[in-house]
Design a protein around this motif. Structure first.
Motif, short mmCIF file in Angstrom:
data_model
loop_
_atom_site.label_atom_id
_atom_site.label_comp_id
_atom_site.label_asym_id
_atom_site.label_seq_id
_atom_site.Cartn_x
_atom_site.Cartn_y
_atom_site.Cartn_z
N ASN A 200 0.80 -1.23 0.00
CA ASN A 200 0.00 0.00 0.00
C ASN A 200 0.83 1.27 0.00
O ASN A 200 0.30 2.36 0.19
N GLY A 201 2.14 1.16 -0.22
CA GLY A 201 2.98 2.35 -0.38
C GLY A 201 3.16 3.16 0.89
O GLY A 201 3.49 4.35 0.82
N ASP A 202 3.00 2.54 2.05
CA ASP A 202 3.12 3.26 3.32
C ASP A 202 4.58 3.60 3.60
O ASP A 202 5.37 2.74 3.98
N ARG A 203 4.94 4.87 3.45
CA ARG A 203 6.33 5.28 3.58
C ARG A 203 6.81 5.37 5.03
O ARG A 203 8.00 5.55 5.28
N HIS A 204 5.89 5.25 5.98
CA HIS A 204 6.30 5.23 7.38
C HIS A 204 6.75 3.85 7.83
O HIS A 204 7.37 3.71 8.89
N THR A 205 6.41 2.82 7.08
CA THR A 205 6.74 1.45 7.45
C THR A 205 7.99 1.03 6.69
O THR A 205 7.95 0.81 5.48
N GLU B 166 -2.67 10.57 3.21
CA GLU B 166 -1.88 9.38 2.96
C GLU B 166 -1.89 9.00 1.48
O GLU B 166 -2.94 8.84 0.87
N GLY B 167 -0.70 8.87 0.92
CA GLY B 167 -0.54 8.42 -0.45
C GLY B 167 -0.80 9.47 -1.51
O GLY B 167 -0.36 9.31 -2.66
N VAL B 168 -1.50 10.54 -1.17
CA VAL B 168 -1.82 11.57 -2.16
C VAL B 168 -1.08 12.87 -1.89
O VAL B 168 -0.91 13.71 -2.78
#
Length: 297
Positions: free
Chosen positions: A62-67, A270-272
């Motif tokens: 899901n492209g989560d840049r915090h993980t 988030e993501g956008v």
């Protein structure tokens, strides 16, 4: 593949299962890590490359840049990830960075500029310094908050900063919801160090490709509350709150544990990313903001 690398990947997968903000997504992410581990994708690389490979897989769902899995050349303290110990270390960093206030300047036309970088430190470490900068700006006709080099920080500092730009009646600026549905609300405070800029004079927030996480939140909150105009570039889009875990002397896993919920939009960036009201290059953002806010003598 070294046994320590297998242990690291298995530990990261377990942390995702136990802590990631969305349990259904957590199951998908950890499944990717375990499948890639079985395929031998993590065999052989040095720790920095291992961190890069695991991070790419963590973010593939899901492209989560915090993980992420982050490599540190210097050995991490044994108590890294402990809230109290990390707060002491962040306090020392805040002192080194003068509370994160890297610029306070008055431009032509009585426009004040306050730059915040590299992060928004917690109020306990930097509240007085940030309060002094905003108090200094109170006599300006307009204010520019420069977040172009701000990579994130503490959500309580976001609420504190917002408080200077409203009156003393509390304003709900953001909430965070964890995987169990528990919600933490963030409100401006009726009592602040120093004096308020208030809500009547114009404010611009500058953004760029390096504006991330809580810095994005500050821009988003003020934009959605109709309190500031965002000028610059669309931000990367990191709206989750993370927690850090030491999984190796040189490796830190950061896992998203809660998601922002804006009280105006009911969603987040988030993501956008935060979409600027005036989209220009980051290098031009200050000049554009100054022209828009400048008061002719």
């Amino acid at each position: 593949m070294g046994r320590d690398r297998v242990t690291v990947v298995e530990q990261v997968a377990a942390l995702v299962d136990d802590h990631y903000v969305f349990p259904d997504v957590a199951a998908e992410i950890s499944a990717v890590l375990r499948r890639r581990l079985d395929e031998g994708a993590y065999a052989g690389p040095e720790l920095a490359e291992l961190a890069a490979r695991v991070t790419a897989d963590l973010q593939s769902v899901n492209g989560d840049r915090h993980t992420r899995l982050v490599f540190h050349a210097d050995e991490l303290p044994a108590d890294h990830g402990d809230d109290a110990a990390d707060a002491v270390r962040r306090g020392a960093l805040a002192a080194e960075w003068a509370g994160g206030v890297t610029r306070a300047e008055r431009l032509d036309g009585n426009v004040a500029v306050v730059e915040l970088a590299p992060i928004l430190f917690a109020p306990g470490a930097a509240g007085e310094i940030v309060g002094a900068a905003l108090t200094w700006a109170q006599h300006a006709s307009a204010l520019i908050l420069d977040l172009r080099r701000c990579r994130g920080g503490d959500p309580w500092m976001v609420a504190l900063l917002c408080g200077y730009l409203f009156d003393d009646e509390p304003v709900h600026v953001n909430s965070q919801r964890d995987r169990y549905g528990a919600v933490t609300q963030f409100w401006t405070s009726p009592a602040l160090p120093g004096r308020r800029f208030g809500r009547s004079r114009p404010v611009a927030v500058l953004t760029g490709a390096d504006t991330f996480s809580s810095a994005e939140e500050l821009a988003y909150d003020l934009q959605q509350l109709g309190r500031a105009e965002v000028i610059g570039e669309r931000t990367p889009g990191g709206a989750h709150n993370r927690r850090a875990f030491r999984v190796h002397p040189h490796l830190e896993a950061t896992i998203s544990v809660s998601a922002s919920v804006n009280p105006v939009t009911g969603t987040n960036w988030e993501g956008v990313g935060v979409v600027p009201d005036v989209e220009v290059t980051a290098s031009d953002a200050l000049d554009v903001a100054h022209r828009r806010l400048r008061v002719a003598p």
